[in-house]
Design a protein around this motif. Structure first.
Motif, PDB file in Angstrom:
ATOM      1  N   LEU B 114       0.794  -1.222   0.000  1.00  0.00           N
ATOM      2  CA  LEU B 114       0.000   0.000   0.000  1.00  0.00           C
ATOM      3  C   LEU B 114       0.838   1.291   0.000  1.00  0.00           C
ATOM      4  O   LEU B 114       0.562   2.203  -0.782  1.00  0.00           O
ATOM      5  CB  LEU B 114      -0.935  -0.030   1.212  1.00  0.00           C
ATOM      6  CG  LEU B 114      -2.237   0.744   1.125  1.00  0.00           C
ATOM      7  CD1 LEU B 114      -3.064   0.283  -0.060  1.00  0.00           C
ATOM      8  CD2 LEU B 114      -3.026   0.564   2.411  1.00  0.00           C
ATOM      9  N   PRO B 115       1.869   1.387   0.850  1.00  0.00           N
ATOM     10  CA  PRO B 115       2.627   2.640   0.890  1.00  0.00           C
ATOM     11  C   PRO B 115       3.212   3.048  -0.469  1.00  0.00           C
ATOM     12  O   PRO B 115       3.425   4.233  -0.709  1.00  0.00           O
ATOM     13  CB  PRO B 115       3.745   2.334   1.895  1.00  0.00           C
ATOM     14  CG  PRO B 115       3.134   1.340   2.813  1.00  0.00           C
ATOM     15  CD  PRO B 115       2.279   0.475   1.924  1.00  0.00           C
ATOM     16  N   ALA B 117       1.641   2.980  -3.180  1.00  0.00           N
ATOM     17  CA  ALA B 117       0.577   3.553  -4.001  1.00  0.00           C
ATOM     18  C   ALA B 117       0.086   4.888  -3.458  1.00  0.00           C
ATOM     19  O   ALA B 117      -0.785   5.498  -4.042  1.00  0.00           O
ATOM     20  CB  ALA B 117      -0.586   2.570  -4.099  1.00  0.00           C
ATOM     21  N   ILE B 118       0.633   5.314  -2.326  1.00  0.00           N
ATOM     22  CA  ILE B 118       0.127   6.525  -1.697  1.00  0.00           C
ATOM     23  C   ILE B 118       1.140   7.651  -1.819  1.00  0.00           C
ATOM     24  O   ILE B 118       2.320   7.461  -1.523  1.00  0.00           O
ATOM     25  CB  ILE B 118      -0.205   6.261  -0.216  1.00  0.00           C
ATOM     26  CG1 ILE B 118      -1.274   5.160  -0.127  1.00  0.00           C
ATOM     27  CG2 ILE B 118      -0.682   7.522   0.474  1.00  0.00           C
ATOM     28  CD1 ILE B 118      -1.612   4.765   1.281  1.00  0.00           C
ATOM     29  N   SER B 119       0.670   8.798  -2.268  1.00  0.00           N
ATOM     30  CA  SER B 119       1.555   9.958  -2.378  1.00  0.00           C
ATOM     31  C   SER B 119       2.112  10.314  -1.001  1.00  0.00           C
ATOM     32  O   SER B 119       1.373  10.367  -0.029  1.00  0.00           O
ATOM     33  CB  SER B 119       0.785  11.143  -2.950  1.00  0.00           C
ATOM     34  OG  SER B 119       1.550  12.313  -2.840  1.00  0.00           O
ATOM     35  N   PRO B 120       3.414  10.566  -0.910  1.00  0.00           N
ATOM     36  CA  PRO B 120       4.017  10.923   0.382  1.00  0.00           C
ATOM     37  C   PRO B 120       3.298  12.091   1.050  1.00  0.00           C
ATOM     38  O   PRO B 120       3.170  12.118   2.280  1.00  0.00           O
ATOM     39  CB  PRO B 120       5.449  11.319   0.002  1.00  0.00           C
ATOM     40  CG  PRO B 120       5.727  10.614  -1.270  1.00  0.00           C
ATOM     41  CD  PRO B 120       4.415  10.487  -1.978  1.00  0.00           C
TER      42      PRO B 120
END
Lengths: 272, 297
Positions: B114-115, B117-120
Protein backbone atom coordinates in the motif's frame (compact mmCIF):
# COMPACT_ATOMS: atom_id res chain seq x y z
CA UNK A 1 0.51 -27.33 2.38
CA UNK A 2 2.55 -25.26 4.74
CA UNK A 3 -0.38 -24.81 7.09
CA UNK A 4 -0.15 -28.49 8.06
CA UNK A 5 3.51 -28.06 8.92
CA UNK A 6 3.96 -27.49 12.68
CA UNK A 7 6.17 -24.40 12.35
CA UNK A 8 6.12 -22.18 15.43
CA UNK A 9 5.43 -18.48 15.67
CA UNK A 10 2.19 -18.12 13.75
CA UNK A 11 0.32 -16.32 16.52
CA UNK A 12 3.31 -14.15 17.42
CA UNK A 13 4.10 -13.06 13.87
CA UNK A 14 0.42 -12.54 13.05
CA UNK A 15 -0.08 -10.44 16.15
CA UNK A 16 3.05 -8.36 15.67
CA UNK A 17 2.51 -7.84 11.95
CA UNK A 18 -1.09 -6.73 12.34
CA UNK A 19 -0.35 -4.49 15.32
CA UNK A 20 2.54 -2.80 13.54
CA UNK A 21 0.61 -2.28 10.33
CA UNK A 22 -2.35 -0.92 12.27
CA UNK A 23 -0.22 1.62 14.10
CA UNK A 24 1.89 2.71 11.14
CA UNK A 25 -0.45 2.37 8.16
CA UNK A 26 -4.08 1.71 9.04
CA UNK A 27 -4.49 4.23 11.83
CA UNK A 28 -3.30 7.20 9.72
CA UNK A 29 -5.44 6.06 6.79
CA UNK A 30 -8.37 5.73 9.19
CA UNK A 31 -7.80 9.37 10.11
CA UNK A 32 -8.24 10.29 6.44
CA UNK A 33 -11.42 8.21 6.27
CA UNK A 34 -12.63 9.87 9.49
CA UNK A 35 -11.99 13.34 8.08
CA UNK A 36 -13.69 12.49 4.79
CA UNK A 37 -16.77 11.33 6.70
CA UNK A 38 -17.00 14.91 8.00
CA UNK A 39 -17.08 16.12 4.43
CA UNK A 40 -20.51 16.51 2.87
CA UNK A 41 -20.90 15.60 -0.79
CA UNK A 42 -21.51 19.27 -1.73
CA UNK A 43 -18.39 20.30 0.16
CA UNK A 44 -16.37 17.63 -1.61
CA UNK A 45 -17.62 18.64 -5.06
CA UNK A 46 -17.10 22.31 -4.26
CA UNK A 47 -13.51 21.75 -3.12
CA UNK A 48 -12.57 19.51 -6.00
CA UNK A 49 -14.24 21.69 -8.65
CA UNK A 50 -12.67 24.91 -7.38
CA UNK A 51 -10.80 26.46 -10.36
CA UNK A 52 -7.46 26.26 -8.54
CA UNK A 53 -8.05 22.60 -7.65
CA UNK A 54 -9.21 21.76 -11.17
CA UNK A 55 -6.14 23.42 -12.66
CA UNK A 56 -3.87 21.52 -10.25
CA UNK A 57 -5.56 18.20 -11.05
CA UNK A 58 -5.38 18.86 -14.77
CA UNK A 59 -1.68 19.70 -14.54
CA UNK A 60 -0.96 16.68 -12.34
CA UNK A 61 -2.72 14.21 -14.61
CA UNK A 62 -1.43 15.69 -17.87
CA UNK A 63 2.22 15.95 -16.81
CA UNK A 64 2.18 12.46 -15.26
CA UNK A 65 0.54 11.00 -18.38
CA UNK A 66 2.95 12.70 -20.79
CA UNK A 67 5.96 11.67 -18.67
CA UNK A 68 4.79 8.06 -18.46
CA UNK A 69 4.17 8.00 -22.23
CA UNK A 70 7.66 9.37 -22.89
CA UNK A 71 9.00 6.68 -20.56
CA UNK A 72 7.42 3.97 -22.71
CA UNK A 73 9.51 5.08 -25.70
CA UNK A 74 12.71 5.71 -23.72
CA UNK A 75 12.24 2.54 -21.68
CA UNK A 76 11.74 0.33 -24.72
CA UNK A 77 14.84 1.67 -26.46
CA UNK A 78 17.03 1.34 -23.36
CA UNK A 79 15.70 -2.12 -22.45
CA UNK A 80 16.21 -3.31 -26.03
CA UNK A 81 19.79 -2.06 -26.17
CA UNK A 82 20.62 -3.51 -22.74
CA UNK A 83 19.22 -6.95 -23.57
CA UNK A 84 20.21 -7.33 -27.21
CA UNK A 85 23.47 -5.45 -27.76
CA UNK A 86 26.93 -5.52 -26.29
CA UNK A 87 28.86 -2.32 -25.64
CA UNK A 88 31.54 -1.09 -23.26
CA UNK A 89 30.47 -0.29 -19.67
CA UNK A 90 27.15 -2.04 -20.22
CA UNK A 91 27.04 -3.31 -16.61
CA UNK A 92 27.53 0.23 -15.29
CA UNK A 93 24.86 1.66 -17.54
CA UNK A 94 22.51 -1.11 -16.41
CA UNK A 95 23.27 -0.33 -12.76
CA UNK A 96 22.58 3.39 -13.29
CA UNK A 97 19.03 2.69 -14.52
CA UNK A 98 17.87 2.23 -10.91
CA UNK A 99 19.30 5.53 -9.71
CA UNK A 100 15.98 7.40 -9.93
CA UNK A 101 14.58 4.90 -7.39
CA UNK A 102 17.49 5.42 -5.02
CA UNK A 103 18.15 9.14 -5.43
CA UNK A 104 16.16 11.33 -3.02
CA UNK A 105 13.56 13.32 -4.93
CA UNK A 106 14.83 16.55 -3.40
CA UNK A 107 18.21 16.00 -5.06
CA UNK A 108 16.56 15.20 -8.38
CA UNK A 109 14.56 18.42 -8.10
CA UNK A 110 17.59 20.47 -7.13
CA UNK A 111 19.69 19.23 -10.04
CA UNK A 112 16.96 19.38 -12.64
CA UNK A 113 16.13 22.91 -11.54
CA UNK A 114 19.66 24.11 -12.19
CA UNK A 115 20.45 22.00 -15.30
CA UNK A 116 17.80 23.71 -17.40
CA UNK A 117 18.25 27.29 -16.20
CA UNK A 118 19.74 29.88 -18.54
CA UNK A 119 23.28 29.27 -17.34
CA UNK A 120 22.78 25.58 -16.49
CA UNK A 121 24.66 22.77 -18.19
CA UNK A 122 21.80 21.99 -20.55
CA UNK A 123 19.98 25.32 -20.41
CA UNK A 124 22.93 27.24 -21.89
CA UNK A 125 22.50 25.22 -25.09
CA UNK A 126 18.74 25.04 -25.38
CA UNK A 127 17.65 28.42 -23.96
CA UNK A 128 19.34 30.33 -26.86
CA UNK A 129 17.44 28.00 -29.20
CA UNK A 130 14.24 29.32 -27.66
CA UNK A 131 13.50 26.24 -25.53
CA UNK A 132 12.55 27.46 -22.06
CA UNK A 133 12.05 24.56 -19.68
CA UNK A 134 12.92 25.94 -16.25
CA UNK A 135 9.86 26.65 -14.06
CA UNK A 136 7.38 25.62 -16.78
CA UNK A 137 5.15 22.52 -16.94
CA UNK A 138 7.81 21.09 -19.29
CA UNK A 139 10.19 21.04 -16.32
CA UNK A 140 7.64 19.04 -14.32
CA UNK A 141 7.39 16.54 -17.18
CA UNK A 142 11.21 16.29 -17.33
CA UNK A 143 11.60 15.53 -13.65
CA UNK A 144 8.70 13.04 -13.75
CA UNK A 145 10.37 11.30 -16.68
CA UNK A 146 13.41 10.98 -14.42
CA UNK A 147 11.58 9.65 -11.35
CA UNK A 148 9.53 7.17 -13.40
CA UNK A 149 12.28 6.10 -15.80
CA UNK A 150 13.21 2.70 -14.25
CA UNK A 151 9.63 1.36 -14.23
CA UNK A 152 9.26 0.60 -17.96
CA UNK A 153 12.89 -0.50 -18.40
CA UNK A 154 12.74 -2.91 -15.47
CA UNK A 155 9.31 -4.25 -16.49
CA UNK A 156 10.33 -4.88 -20.12
CA UNK A 157 13.88 -6.19 -19.58
CA UNK A 158 13.06 -9.65 -18.14
CA UNK A 159 10.32 -10.25 -20.73
CA UNK A 160 12.66 -9.33 -23.56
CA UNK A 161 15.32 -11.66 -22.17
CA UNK A 162 12.90 -14.57 -22.20
CA UNK A 163 11.57 -14.08 -25.72
CA UNK A 164 12.95 -16.80 -27.94
CA UNK A 165 14.85 -15.37 -30.91
CA UNK A 166 13.62 -18.37 -32.93
CA UNK A 167 10.34 -16.50 -33.37
CA UNK A 168 12.12 -13.53 -34.85
CA UNK A 169 14.22 -15.76 -37.08
CA UNK A 170 11.12 -17.52 -38.32
CA UNK A 171 9.47 -14.20 -38.99
CA UNK A 172 12.55 -12.94 -40.87
CA UNK A 173 12.84 -16.12 -42.91
CA UNK A 174 9.17 -15.78 -43.84
CA UNK A 175 10.05 -12.41 -45.32
CA UNK A 176 9.03 -9.92 -42.63
CA UNK A 177 11.07 -6.76 -42.24
CA UNK A 178 12.64 -6.01 -38.84
CA UNK A 179 9.94 -3.43 -38.21
CA UNK A 180 7.14 -5.85 -39.07
CA UNK A 181 8.75 -8.44 -36.83
CA UNK A 182 8.82 -5.95 -33.99
CA UNK A 183 5.18 -4.96 -34.32
CA UNK A 184 3.73 -8.37 -35.08
CA UNK A 185 5.96 -10.73 -33.11
CA UNK A 186 7.66 -8.83 -30.30
CA UNK A 187 5.17 -6.11 -29.38
CA UNK A 188 2.29 -8.48 -28.43
CA UNK A 189 4.68 -10.19 -26.00
CA UNK A 190 6.00 -6.95 -24.58
CA UNK A 191 2.68 -5.14 -24.26
CA UNK A 192 1.65 -6.41 -20.79
CA UNK A 193 5.04 -5.44 -19.34
CA UNK A 194 4.89 -2.04 -21.02
CA UNK A 195 1.40 -1.40 -19.64
CA UNK A 196 2.54 -2.38 -16.14
CA UNK A 197 5.59 -0.12 -16.34
CA UNK A 198 3.49 2.72 -17.72
CA UNK A 199 0.87 2.44 -14.97
CA UNK A 200 3.49 2.31 -12.21
CA UNK A 201 5.28 5.34 -13.64
CA UNK A 202 1.95 7.14 -13.92
CA UNK A 203 0.93 6.30 -10.33
CA UNK A 204 4.32 7.50 -9.12
CA UNK A 205 4.01 10.70 -11.16
CA UNK A 206 0.56 11.54 -9.78
CA UNK A 207 1.84 11.68 -6.22
CA UNK A 208 5.28 13.17 -6.85
CA UNK A 209 5.97 16.22 -4.75
CA UNK A 210 9.60 16.50 -3.67
CA UNK A 211 11.17 16.97 -7.06
CA UNK A 212 8.30 18.99 -8.56
CA UNK A 213 8.41 21.88 -6.08
CA UNK A 214 12.04 22.54 -7.07
CA UNK A 215 11.57 22.65 -10.82
CA UNK A 216 8.17 24.33 -10.96
CA UNK A 217 7.34 27.94 -10.15
CA UNK A 218 4.33 26.54 -8.19
CA UNK A 219 2.00 29.36 -9.29
CA UNK A 220 -1.62 28.59 -8.32
CA UNK A 221 -3.69 27.82 -11.39
CA UNK A 222 -0.62 27.67 -13.63
CA UNK A 223 2.25 25.47 -12.48
CA UNK A 224 0.87 24.11 -9.22
CA UNK A 225 0.34 20.33 -9.06
CA UNK A 226 -2.22 18.60 -6.81
CA UNK A 227 0.27 17.48 -4.11
CA UNK A 228 1.56 21.06 -3.85
CA UNK A 229 -2.00 22.32 -3.43
CA UNK A 230 -2.60 19.70 -0.71
CA UNK A 231 0.44 20.95 1.20
CA UNK A 232 -0.74 24.55 0.77
CA UNK A 233 -4.16 23.63 2.23
CA UNK A 234 -2.53 21.81 5.15
CA UNK A 235 -0.44 24.87 5.89
CA UNK A 236 -3.60 27.01 5.87
CA UNK A 237 -5.14 24.50 8.34
CA UNK A 238 -7.87 23.78 5.76
CA UNK A 239 -7.79 20.08 6.49
CA UNK A 240 -11.18 19.25 4.97
CA UNK A 241 -10.11 20.65 1.62
CA UNK A 242 -6.73 18.92 1.80
CA UNK A 243 -8.51 15.64 2.56
CA UNK A 244 -10.91 16.02 -0.39
CA UNK A 245 -7.98 16.52 -2.77
CA UNK A 246 -6.04 13.68 -1.15
CA UNK A 247 -9.03 11.38 -1.70
CA UNK A 248 -9.01 12.12 -5.42
CA UNK A 249 -5.28 11.32 -5.60
CA UNK A 250 -5.64 8.18 -3.48
CA UNK A 251 -8.59 6.84 -5.44
CA UNK A 252 -6.94 7.46 -8.80
CA UNK A 253 -3.75 5.66 -7.86
CA UNK A 254 -5.70 2.76 -6.30
CA UNK A 255 -7.84 2.57 -9.45
CA UNK A 256 -4.67 2.50 -11.56
CA UNK A 257 -3.07 -0.28 -9.55
CA UNK A 258 -6.36 -2.20 -9.54
CA UNK A 259 -6.49 -1.87 -13.31
CA UNK A 260 -2.95 -3.25 -13.68
CA UNK A 261 -3.90 -6.26 -11.57
CA UNK A 262 -6.99 -6.96 -13.66
CA UNK A 263 -5.02 -6.41 -16.86
CA UNK A 264 -2.23 -8.74 -15.77
CA UNK A 265 -4.68 -11.50 -14.86
CA UNK A 266 -6.58 -10.98 -18.12
CA UNK A 267 -3.48 -11.10 -20.33
CA UNK A 268 -2.13 -14.14 -18.48
CA UNK A 269 -5.38 -16.00 -19.04
CA UNK A 270 -5.32 -15.11 -22.74
CA UNK A 271 -1.75 -16.30 -23.05
CA UNK A 272 -2.68 -19.71 -21.65
CA UNK B 1 31.05 -13.72 -29.54
CA UNK B 2 30.53 -17.47 -29.44
CA UNK B 3 33.19 -19.27 -31.48
CA UNK B 4 30.76 -21.99 -32.45
CA UNK B 5 31.39 -22.89 -36.09
CA UNK B 6 30.24 -26.48 -35.85
CA UNK B 7 26.99 -25.75 -37.63
CA UNK B 8 27.21 -23.70 -40.79
CA UNK B 9 23.60 -22.57 -40.50
CA UNK B 10 24.23 -20.88 -37.15
CA UNK B 11 25.71 -17.56 -38.36
CA UNK B 12 23.04 -17.07 -41.03
CA UNK B 13 20.21 -17.80 -38.61
CA UNK B 14 21.64 -15.42 -36.07
CA UNK B 15 21.93 -12.70 -38.68
CA UNK B 16 18.27 -13.11 -39.55
CA UNK B 17 17.24 -12.11 -36.05
CA UNK B 18 19.89 -9.45 -35.65
CA UNK B 19 19.55 -5.77 -36.36
CA UNK B 20 21.72 -4.20 -39.07
CA UNK B 21 24.86 -2.48 -37.84
CA UNK B 22 23.60 1.07 -38.47
CA UNK B 23 20.51 0.37 -36.36
CA UNK B 24 22.56 -1.16 -33.57
CA UNK B 25 24.88 1.85 -33.49
CA UNK B 26 21.96 4.28 -33.69
CA UNK B 27 19.92 2.64 -30.92
CA UNK B 28 22.93 2.18 -28.65
CA UNK B 29 23.81 5.86 -29.09
CA UNK B 30 20.25 6.90 -28.33
CA UNK B 31 20.14 4.69 -25.23
CA UNK B 32 23.47 6.03 -24.00
CA UNK B 33 22.28 9.58 -24.66
CA UNK B 34 19.09 8.92 -22.67
CA UNK B 35 20.94 7.48 -19.68
CA UNK B 36 23.64 10.13 -20.02
CA UNK B 37 21.33 13.14 -20.06
CA UNK B 38 18.67 11.78 -17.72
CA UNK B 39 20.89 10.15 -15.08
CA UNK B 40 24.64 10.51 -15.51
CA UNK B 41 24.76 14.27 -16.14
CA UNK B 42 22.69 15.08 -13.01
CA UNK B 43 25.01 12.97 -10.80
CA UNK B 44 28.08 14.63 -12.26
CA UNK B 45 26.42 18.03 -11.81
CA UNK B 46 25.86 17.41 -8.08
CA UNK B 47 29.50 16.56 -7.40
CA UNK B 48 30.99 19.27 -9.63
CA UNK B 49 28.89 21.93 -7.94
CA UNK B 50 29.47 20.52 -4.46
CA UNK B 51 33.25 20.75 -4.91
CA UNK B 52 33.22 23.94 -7.02
CA UNK B 53 34.86 25.92 -4.18
CA UNK B 54 37.35 23.22 -3.28
CA UNK B 55 37.31 20.37 -0.76
CA UNK B 56 37.97 22.62 2.23
CA UNK B 57 34.88 24.75 1.63
CA UNK B 58 32.97 21.54 0.92
CA UNK B 59 33.51 20.24 4.44
CA UNK B 60 32.99 23.69 5.88
CA UNK B 61 29.57 23.80 4.22
CA UNK B 62 28.72 20.40 5.64
CA UNK B 63 29.94 20.73 9.20
CA UNK B 64 30.64 24.44 9.72
CA UNK B 65 27.02 25.51 9.43
CA UNK B 66 25.01 24.55 12.51
CA UNK B 67 21.73 24.09 10.61
CA UNK B 68 23.43 21.73 8.16
CA UNK B 69 25.05 19.85 11.03
CA UNK B 70 21.69 19.55 12.77
CA UNK B 71 20.06 18.31 9.59
CA UNK B 72 22.70 15.58 9.28
CA UNK B 73 22.20 14.61 12.93
CA UNK B 74 18.41 14.57 12.58
CA UNK B 75 18.63 12.31 9.54
CA UNK B 76 21.08 10.07 11.41
CA UNK B 77 18.62 9.73 14.28
CA UNK B 78 15.42 9.35 12.21
CA UNK B 79 16.46 7.03 9.38
CA UNK B 80 17.99 4.23 11.53
CA UNK B 81 14.89 4.12 13.76
CA UNK B 82 12.63 3.75 10.74
CA UNK B 83 14.91 1.05 9.32
CA UNK B 84 14.98 -0.92 12.58
CA UNK B 85 11.19 -0.71 12.92
CA UNK B 86 10.77 -1.96 9.36
CA UNK B 87 13.41 -4.62 9.87
CA UNK B 88 11.61 -6.26 12.80
CA UNK B 89 8.30 -5.87 10.98
CA UNK B 90 9.82 -7.26 7.77
CA UNK B 91 11.08 -10.43 9.42
CA UNK B 92 7.80 -10.96 11.25
CA UNK B 93 5.60 -10.32 8.19
CA UNK B 94 7.80 -12.41 5.92
CA UNK B 95 7.68 -15.35 8.35
CA UNK B 96 3.91 -15.04 8.49
CA UNK B 97 3.33 -14.65 4.74
CA UNK B 98 6.00 -17.04 3.43
CA UNK B 99 5.53 -19.86 5.93
CA UNK B 100 1.79 -19.96 6.64
CA UNK B 101 -1.41 -20.12 4.63
CA UNK B 102 -4.34 -18.41 6.30
CA UNK B 103 -7.47 -16.52 5.28
CA UNK B 104 -6.68 -12.91 4.42
CA UNK B 105 -3.10 -13.69 3.44
CA UNK B 106 -3.43 -12.27 -0.09
CA UNK B 107 -5.11 -9.19 1.31
CA UNK B 108 -2.26 -8.70 3.77
CA UNK B 109 0.24 -9.06 0.94
CA UNK B 110 -1.58 -6.29 -0.94
CA UNK B 111 -1.66 -4.12 2.17
CA UNK B 112 2.09 -4.42 2.55
CA UNK B 113 2.43 -2.76 -0.87
CA UNK B 114 0.00 0.00 0.00
CA UNK B 115 2.63 2.64 0.89
CA UNK B 116 3.96 2.43 -2.70
CA UNK B 117 0.58 3.55 -4.00
CA UNK B 118 0.13 6.53 -1.70
CA UNK B 119 1.55 9.96 -2.38
CA UNK B 120 4.02 10.92 0.38
CA UNK B 121 2.10 14.16 0.79
CA UNK B 122 -1.06 12.18 1.57
CA UNK B 123 0.91 10.19 4.17
CA UNK B 124 1.91 13.49 5.76
CA UNK B 125 -1.70 14.67 5.73
CA UNK B 126 -2.84 11.42 7.35
CA UNK B 127 -0.37 11.92 10.21
CA UNK B 128 -1.46 15.53 10.66
CA UNK B 129 -5.10 14.42 10.80
CA UNK B 130 -4.17 11.81 13.40
CA UNK B 131 -1.69 13.60 15.63
CA UNK B 132 -2.42 17.29 14.98
CA UNK B 133 -4.08 19.70 17.44
CA UNK B 134 -7.45 19.06 15.81
CA UNK B 135 -6.60 15.45 15.05
CA UNK B 136 -8.06 12.16 16.20
CA UNK B 137 -5.42 11.41 18.81
CA UNK B 138 -3.45 14.65 18.98
CA UNK B 139 -5.40 16.39 21.78
CA UNK B 140 -5.43 13.28 23.99
CA UNK B 141 -1.71 12.65 23.49
CA UNK B 142 -0.75 16.27 24.13
CA UNK B 143 -2.72 16.32 27.37
CA UNK B 144 -0.61 13.31 28.34
CA UNK B 145 2.47 15.40 27.52
CA UNK B 146 3.35 13.65 24.28
CA UNK B 147 3.98 15.76 21.17
CA UNK B 148 4.17 13.70 18.04
CA UNK B 149 3.68 16.24 15.28
CA UNK B 150 6.48 18.68 14.37
CA UNK B 151 8.75 16.48 16.44
CA UNK B 152 11.06 13.51 15.90
CA UNK B 153 8.35 10.85 16.43
CA UNK B 154 6.37 12.24 13.49
CA UNK B 155 9.45 12.14 11.27
CA UNK B 156 10.07 8.52 12.26
CA UNK B 157 6.41 7.56 11.71
CA UNK B 158 6.30 9.25 8.29
CA UNK B 159 9.57 7.66 7.19
CA UNK B 160 8.53 4.23 8.46
CA UNK B 161 5.23 4.43 6.57
CA UNK B 162 6.86 5.37 3.28
CA UNK B 163 9.66 2.77 3.48
CA UNK B 164 7.54 -0.04 4.96
CA UNK B 165 7.47 -2.38 1.92
CA UNK B 166 11.21 -2.45 1.15
CA UNK B 167 12.52 -5.06 3.59
CA UNK B 168 9.44 -7.35 3.57
CA UNK B 169 9.41 -7.40 -0.21
CA UNK B 170 13.02 -8.59 -0.21
CA UNK B 171 12.43 -11.25 2.44
CA UNK B 172 9.21 -12.91 1.24
CA UNK B 173 10.50 -14.27 -2.11
CA UNK B 174 13.80 -15.27 -0.50
CA UNK B 175 12.10 -17.15 2.34
CA UNK B 176 9.74 -18.84 -0.11
CA UNK B 177 12.64 -19.97 -2.30
CA UNK B 178 14.58 -21.36 0.67
CA UNK B 179 11.61 -23.38 1.92
CA UNK B 180 10.96 -24.64 5.45
CA UNK B 181 12.96 -27.91 5.19
CA UNK B 182 16.00 -26.82 7.17
CA UNK B 183 13.78 -25.20 9.81
CA UNK B 184 11.73 -28.38 10.15
CA UNK B 185 14.92 -30.41 10.42
CA UNK B 186 16.14 -28.15 13.23
CA UNK B 187 12.82 -28.53 15.06
CA UNK B 188 12.79 -32.31 14.68
CA UNK B 189 16.34 -32.41 16.06
CA UNK B 190 14.99 -30.75 19.18
CA UNK B 191 15.69 -27.05 18.63
CA UNK B 192 13.31 -24.61 20.25
CA UNK B 193 11.41 -22.12 18.10
CA UNK B 194 13.78 -19.29 18.94
CA UNK B 195 16.87 -21.46 18.42
CA UNK B 196 15.56 -22.37 14.99
CA UNK B 197 14.89 -18.70 14.28
CA UNK B 198 18.34 -17.41 15.32
CA UNK B 199 20.41 -20.32 14.04
CA UNK B 200 18.59 -21.39 10.87
CA UNK B 201 16.07 -18.82 9.65
CA UNK B 202 18.02 -15.59 10.08
CA UNK B 203 21.36 -16.86 8.70
CA UNK B 204 19.49 -18.08 5.63
CA UNK B 205 18.11 -14.60 5.08
CA UNK B 206 21.47 -12.85 5.45
CA UNK B 207 21.79 -11.42 1.94
CA UNK B 208 18.12 -10.48 1.68
CA UNK B 209 18.30 -8.71 5.03
CA UNK B 210 21.41 -6.84 4.00
CA UNK B 211 19.94 -5.80 0.68
CA UNK B 212 16.61 -4.84 2.24
CA UNK B 213 18.36 -2.74 4.88
CA UNK B 214 20.42 -0.96 2.23
CA UNK B 215 17.38 -0.18 0.08
CA UNK B 216 15.30 0.88 3.04
CA UNK B 217 18.06 3.10 4.45
CA UNK B 218 18.63 4.81 1.12
CA UNK B 219 14.93 5.62 0.86
CA UNK B 220 14.59 6.54 4.53
CA UNK B 221 17.43 9.04 4.32
CA UNK B 222 15.95 10.66 1.22
CA UNK B 223 12.25 10.80 2.10
CA UNK B 224 10.86 14.24 1.40
CA UNK B 225 7.12 14.74 0.89
CA UNK B 226 5.77 13.01 3.99
CA UNK B 227 8.50 14.41 6.22
CA UNK B 228 8.02 17.89 4.73
CA UNK B 229 4.40 17.98 5.87
CA UNK B 230 4.91 16.71 9.43
CA UNK B 231 8.18 18.47 10.27
CA UNK B 232 6.92 21.99 10.69
CA UNK B 233 10.26 22.96 9.14
CA UNK B 234 11.62 24.90 12.07
CA UNK B 235 15.33 25.38 11.47
CA UNK B 236 17.45 23.08 13.55
CA UNK B 237 14.51 21.12 14.88
CA UNK B 238 13.11 18.25 12.93
CA UNK B 239 14.86 19.22 9.73
CA UNK B 240 16.30 16.29 7.81
CA UNK B 241 18.94 16.59 5.08
CA UNK B 242 16.44 16.64 2.18
CA UNK B 243 14.39 19.35 3.93
CA UNK B 244 17.52 21.41 4.49
CA UNK B 245 18.37 20.97 0.79
CA UNK B 246 15.02 22.53 -0.06
CA UNK B 247 15.51 25.38 2.38
CA UNK B 248 18.96 26.20 1.00
CA UNK B 249 17.46 26.10 -2.48
CA UNK B 250 14.96 28.78 -1.43
CA UNK B 251 17.86 30.85 -0.08
CA UNK B 252 19.92 30.47 -3.29
CA UNK B 253 22.84 28.96 -1.36
CA UNK B 254 23.96 26.80 -4.20
CA UNK B 255 27.38 25.40 -3.13
CA UNK B 256 26.20 24.53 0.39
CA UNK B 257 23.06 23.02 -1.08
CA UNK B 258 24.96 20.82 -3.50
CA UNK B 259 27.36 19.80 -0.72
CA UNK B 260 24.43 18.40 1.26
CA UNK B 261 22.91 16.92 -1.88
CA UNK B 262 26.21 15.18 -2.60
CA UNK B 263 25.87 13.18 0.64
CA UNK B 264 22.45 11.96 -0.46
CA UNK B 265 23.70 11.22 -3.96
CA UNK B 266 26.65 9.33 -2.52
CA UNK B 267 24.29 7.21 -0.41
CA UNK B 268 22.11 6.48 -3.45
CA UNK B 269 25.13 5.46 -5.54
CA UNK B 270 26.51 3.34 -2.71
CA UNK B 271 23.19 1.51 -2.41
CA UNK B 272 23.21 0.72 -6.15
CA UNK B 273 26.81 -0.45 -5.93
CA UNK B 274 26.11 -2.61 -2.88
CA UNK B 275 23.18 -4.15 -4.70
CA UNK B 276 25.39 -5.16 -7.62
CA UNK B 277 27.93 -6.64 -5.22
CA UNK B 278 25.28 -8.63 -3.38
CA UNK B 279 23.79 -9.87 -6.62
CA UNK B 280 27.13 -11.15 -7.85
CA UNK B 281 27.74 -12.65 -4.40
CA UNK B 282 24.38 -14.40 -4.32
CA UNK B 283 24.97 -16.07 -7.70
CA UNK B 284 27.69 -18.54 -6.59
CA UNK B 285 25.98 -18.93 -3.22
CA UNK B 286 22.87 -20.33 -4.86
CA UNK B 287 24.96 -22.91 -6.70
CA UNK B 288 26.77 -23.80 -3.51
CA UNK B 289 23.57 -24.38 -1.52
CA UNK B 290 22.20 -26.43 -4.40
CA UNK B 291 25.25 -28.71 -4.33
CA UNK B 292 25.23 -29.07 -0.56
CA UNK B 293 21.57 -30.05 -0.56
CA UNK B 294 22.43 -32.50 -3.35
CA UNK B 295 25.10 -34.01 -1.11
CA UNK B 296 22.64 -34.32 1.73
CA UNK B 297 20.27 -36.23 -0.53
Amino acid sequence: MSSRVPLPGFALSLGYTLTFMSLIVFLPLAAIAWKSADLSWEQFVQTVSHPRALAAMRLTFSTALIAAAINIVLGLIVAWVLVRYEFPFKRWVDALIDLPFALPTAVAGLVYASLYMKDGWIGRFIVPMGIEIAYTPAAIVMVLVFTGFPFVVRAVQPVLEEIDTDLEEASAILGATRWQTFWMVLWPNLRPAVVTGFALALARGLGEYGSVIFVSSNLPGKTEVAPTLIVARIEENKFAEATALALVLLLSSFALLGLINVWEKWSRRHEA
Amino acid sequence: MKPDTSTAAQPRRQRAAQDPLWLRVLLTSIALAIVGILIFLPILHVFVHAFSEGPFRYFEHLFGDSANRDAILTTLSVAPRAVILNLVFGVSAAWLIARFRFPGRTLLLTMVDLPFAISPVVVGLALVLLYGNQGLLGPRLSSAGITVLFNTPALVLATTFVTLPFIVRELIPLMESVGPDEELAALSLGASGWQMFWLVTLPGLRLGLLYGIILCSARAVGEFGAVYVVSGRIAGRGQTIPLRVEQLFQQYQSPADFALASILTGIALASLFARRLLESASGPRKIQSATTSGDAA
